[in-house]
Design a protein around this motif. Structure first.
Motif, PDB file in Angstrom:
ATOM      1  N   TRP A 368      23.482 -23.469   0.917  1.00 14.27           N
ATOM      2  CA  TRP A 368      23.875 -24.675   0.170  1.00 14.27           C
ATOM      3  C   TRP A 368      25.308 -24.558  -0.319  1.00 14.27           C
ATOM      4  N   LYS A 369      26.038 -25.661  -0.227  1.00 16.74           N
ATOM      5  CA  LYS A 369      27.392 -25.701  -0.763  1.00 16.74           C
ATOM      6  C   LYS A 369      27.583 -27.034  -1.478  1.00 16.74           C
ATOM      7  N   GLY A 370      28.163 -26.975  -2.670  1.00 11.86           N
ATOM      8  CA  GLY A 370      28.401 -28.186  -3.442  1.00 11.86           C
ATOM      9  C   GLY A 370      29.290 -27.881  -4.629  1.00 11.86           C
ATOM     10  N   ARG A 371      29.358 -28.820  -5.549  1.00  8.07           N
ATOM     11  CA  ARG A 371      30.201 -28.635  -6.741  1.00  8.07           C
ATOM     12  C   ARG A 371      29.380 -28.818  -8.006  1.00  8.07           C
ATOM     13  N   ALA A 372      29.755 -28.062  -9.020  1.00 11.55           N
ATOM     14  CA  ALA A 372      29.121 -28.214 -10.324  1.00 11.55           C
ATOM     15  C   ALA A 372      29.515 -29.557 -10.921  1.00 11.55           C
ATOM     16  N   ASP A 373      28.638 -30.117 -11.743  1.00 18.46           N
ATOM     17  CA  ASP A 373      28.937 -31.407 -12.369  1.00 18.46           C
ATOM     18  C   ASP A 373      29.884 -31.236 -13.553  1.00 18.46           C
ATOM     19  N   GLY A 374      30.069 -32.295 -14.316  1.00 15.93           N
ATOM     20  CA  GLY A 374      31.014 -32.255 -15.425  1.00 15.93           C
ATOM     21  C   GLY A 374      30.625 -31.299 -16.528  1.00 15.93           C
ATOM     22  N   GLN A 375      29.377 -30.896 -16.554  1.00 14.53           N
ATOM     23  CA  GLN A 375      28.918 -29.911 -17.537  1.00 14.53           C
ATOM     24  C   GLN A 375      28.900 -28.496 -16.950  1.00 14.53           C
ATOM     25  N   GLY A 376      29.396 -28.349 -15.738  1.00 12.22           N
ATOM     26  CA  GLY A 376      29.421 -27.028 -15.101  1.00 12.22           C
ATOM     27  C   GLY A 376      28.053 -26.578 -14.628  1.00 12.22           C
ATOM     28  N   ARG A 377      27.258 -27.539 -14.172  1.00 13.98           N
ATOM     29  CA  ARG A 377      25.867 -27.230 -13.824  1.00 13.98           C
ATOM     30  C   ARG A 377      25.506 -27.831 -12.474  1.00 13.98           C
ATOM     31  N   CYS A 378      24.714 -27.121 -11.696  1.00 15.37           N
ATOM     32  CA  CYS A 378      24.124 -27.717 -10.492  1.00 15.37           C
ATOM     33  C   CYS A 378      22.737 -27.148 -10.278  1.00 15.37           C
ATOM     34  N   GLU A 379      21.871 -27.961  -9.750  1.00 13.29           N
ATOM     35  CA  GLU A 379      20.511 -27.563  -9.462  1.00 13.29           C
ATOM     36  C   GLU A 379      20.336 -27.489  -7.945  1.00 13.29           C
ATOM     37  N   VAL A 380      19.956 -26.307  -7.466  1.00 14.72           N
ATOM     38  CA  VAL A 380      19.897 -26.058  -6.029  1.00 14.72           C
ATOM     39  C   VAL A 380      18.455 -25.767  -5.620  1.00 14.72           C
ATOM     40  N   PRO A 381      17.891 -26.534  -4.674  1.00 10.99           N
ATOM     41  CA  PRO A 381      16.568 -26.186  -4.147  1.00 10.99           C
ATOM     42  C   PRO A 381      16.688 -24.967  -3.234  1.00 10.99           C
ATOM     43  N   VAL A 382      15.899 -23.936  -3.508  1.00  9.67           N
ATOM     44  CA  VAL A 382      16.004 -22.686  -2.742  1.00  9.67           C
ATOM     45  C   VAL A 382      14.622 -22.212  -2.317  1.00  9.67           C
ATOM     46  N   PHE A 383      14.578 -21.530  -1.176  1.00 11.18           N
ATOM     47  CA  PHE A 383      13.368 -20.809  -0.808  1.00 11.18           C
ATOM     48  C   PHE A 383      13.273 -19.549  -1.656  1.00 11.18           C
ATOM     49  N   PHE A 384      12.073 -19.210  -2.069  1.00 16.19           N
ATOM     50  CA  PHE A 384      11.895 -18.041  -2.920  1.00 16.19           C
ATOM     51  C   PHE A 384      12.386 -16.788  -2.211  1.00 16.19           C
ATOM     52  N   GLY A 385      13.149 -15.992  -2.946  1.00 17.22           N
ATOM     53  CA  GLY A 385      13.710 -14.782  -2.398  1.00 17.22           C
ATOM     54  C   GLY A 385      15.016 -14.426  -3.086  1.00 17.22           C
ATOM     55  N   ARG A 386      15.808 -13.613  -2.406  1.00 18.26           N
ATOM     56  CA  ARG A 386      17.075 -13.118  -2.961  1.00 18.26           C
ATOM     57  C   ARG A 386      18.229 -13.963  -2.422  1.00 18.26           C
TER      58      ARG A 386
END
Length: 414
Positions: A368-386
């Protein structure tokens, strides 16, 4: 506590048919069961990259003894290990730990191959299943054991259990305790129905954290499912602390029935124990190619094999009770059913290898690649793991587990 059963599979019921599995219908339960949300906190507007490094789910394979033995071919051994690491994140000893392989003659125990495998898997952080401490099928029991009287046999079993528990304390992620007991149990026939409980006790007195699985075959075909369920229930009623349920995947033919596969997993899941598909080959032992050592699949058969493997993995990955699948061989040069291999003898990939890698390392892989929002936050859907999280010229490694359901990481500007 994990919640298993039909609830998670309701959305997938219509996807299953004897002709195959519709991937789009299994995607929804896979997202719900195998993915969580990673919250990344960083500088507002910063570019963020999340790259998966390893799955929590076990995508594993058996490790052939000769690859880790002095008599093996060094070039093949090096290539074998390289390809393993490129494809798998968990392992099982194919033959090295089996008692008849370690001690064919009484008192002459060879630990060398098992030790070499453990050293290598430790170096690469590969969890290793110990297959197996005992194997009570009569023709797998050494003649010198059969010659003993009952009292001596019992003491010898205890010595074996304690030896493995003591020598490998904390090293194996889990063990198969006594292999294929519904198909034969010489030790129970000789020593009585409590011997399984005693075997567990002896191992765990030396290694209290040892996780001990049952393991048997012809279960996911449905043919011996009732027998296995009855045995599991009986052992639990005896107070045997079963750590998990192993189901081999050898006994399919040139096709498999996904309805029966899912139904078998559903019934086993009622025990609320983790399930691993411990020994998977496709085509399987009932294939027309099984006895043909030099067999070659046609192009059409290779494509059918690739699709069947993907379908099989999708059904298992979408089931909440299943925690891993381990192939019983991935290279034609070290696989008891050569046509089931992902890689040919010359190491060229079969279509099944490409299909497997596309599934595990593209479709089920976080990138996944993206940018943090104005609060410096992003929510990324991930497969469980490292995962590796990169932002602000800094990297952080974070593990997101199914038990927690998600994770949070802060990546501040240096």
């Amino acid at each position: 506590m994990r919640i298993y059963g039909a609830l998670f599979f309701a959305a997938a019921l219509i996807c299953l048919g004897v002709s195959g599995v519709r991937a789009d219908e299994l995607d929804e339960p896979i997202r719900r069961i195998r993915m969580g949300t990673l919250v990344v906190e960083t500088t507002p507007g910063a570019e963020v990259r999340v790259e998966q490094l390893r799955h929590e789910f076990w995508f594993g394979a058996a490790l052939a003894s000769h690859v880790f033995a002095p008599w093996g071919n060094p070039a093949d051994a090096a290539k074998y290990k390289q390809v393993f690491l490129e494809n798998f994140n968990a392992a099982v000893t194919e033959n090295a730990l089996k008692w008849h392989a370690m001690e064919p003659r009484q008192g002459q125990v060879d630990y060398s191959v098992t030790d070499a495998i453990l050293q290598w898997t430790d170096e690469h952080e590969i969890p290793l299943r110990g297959h197996n401490i005992f194997w009570g099928i009569s023709n797998r029991v050494q003649p010198w054991l059969k010659a003993m009287d009952d009292a001596t046999l019992r003491k010898t079993l205890e010595a074996r259990a304690r030896d493995i528990g003591r020598r490998y304390k904390g090293r194996f992620a889990e063990y198969d305790l006594n292999n294929e007991m519904i198909h034969g149990n010489y030790y129970e026939e000789r020593l009585g129905s409590d011997i399984t409980r005693d075997m567990v006790a002896w191992v765990r007195q030396e290694d209290p954290q040892a996780v001990l699985y049952l393991n048997d075959y012809d279960i996911l075909t449905g043919r011996r499912l009732d027998d296995y369920i009855a045995q599991i229930r009986r052992l639990l009623e005896q107070g045997v602390p079963i750590g998990g349920i192993g189901v081999q995947g050898h006994l399919h033919g040139d096709s498999f029935d996904p309805v029966v596969l899912r139904a078998s997993l559903d019934r086993l899941a009622e025990f609320k124990l983790p399930i691993r598909v411990t020994e998977f080959n496709f085509p399987g032992q009932r294939s027309k190619h099984y006895e043909q050592r030099g067999a070659r699949l046609s192009d059409e058969e290779e494509q059918a094999k690739a699709k069947a493997i993907v379908d099989y993995y999708r059904v298992c990955f979408a089931h909440p009770a299943v925690e891993g699948i381990l192939m019983w061989g991935f290279w034609e040069g070290a696989n008891w059913i050569p046509v089931s291999s992902l890689y040919r003898r010359d190491w060229s990939p079969a279509p099944a290898a490409e299909a497997y890698r596309d599934l595990v390392y593209r479709q089920w892989w976080t990138n996944w690649k993206g940018r943090a929002d104005g609060q410096g936050r992003c929510e990324v859907p991930v497969f469980f793991g490292r995962h590796r999280v990169s932002a602000c010229e800094k990297e952080v490694i974070v593990t997101v587990g199914r038990q927690e359901g998600g994770g949070r990481v802060s990546v501040a500007r240096p």
